[in-house]
Write a protein that holds these residues in place. Structure first.
Motif: not given
Length: 124
Positions: A67-77, A89-105
């Motif tokens: 468990a974490m406090t809400l403040k800690t979660k917000i800082y980490i996220l 935003f800097l990568s032109q590679n579509v696969y890297i962008r898809i991977f990063i979006i999946l990582l966000y999710i």
């Protein structure tokens, strides 16, 4: 190898300490790395680290209760989201962008549903 873990642990511990003062620098990720490094360096140093006020306030609840406090979660996220935005935003590679979006999710799913949110301990 123990000396390298000790040095890395101290660097992360110092950065975590600075992160308490500067809200831009996250505290918890550095404490997690410091805990890992200190546990590999020496039993005595690990016990010292586990008894520090910094560890007990920011990481103890996560280790014991998942468990974490809400403040800690917000800082980490927010810190992780900002760091992931650069390659997104800097990568032109579509696969890297898809991977990063999946990582966000995954990151937001995990922090929302897998890590409990607890109240922060207020000391008056």
């Amino acid at each position: 190898m123990k000396y390298i873990y000790f040095i890395l642990g101290m660097i992360c511990f110092i950065l975590a300490t600075i992160g308490v003062i500067l809200p831009i620098l996250p505290t918890t990720p550095f404490l997690l790395v410091a805990a890992f490094c200190f546990s590999r360096s020496s039993y005595r140093i690990n016990n010292w680290f586990l008894s520090t006020k910094l560890y007990q306030e920011h990481l103890d609840s996560f280790i014991k209760q998942r468990a974490m406090t809400l403040k800690t979660k917000i800082y980490i996220l927010s810190f992780a989201s900002i760091m992931l935005a650069f390659p997104l935003f800097l990568s032109q590679n579509v696969y890297i962008r898809i991977f990063i979006i999946l990582l966000y999710i995954f990151k937001y799913y995990y922090f929302t549903f897998k890590i409990k949110t607890i109240q922060s301990k207020k000391i008056l």
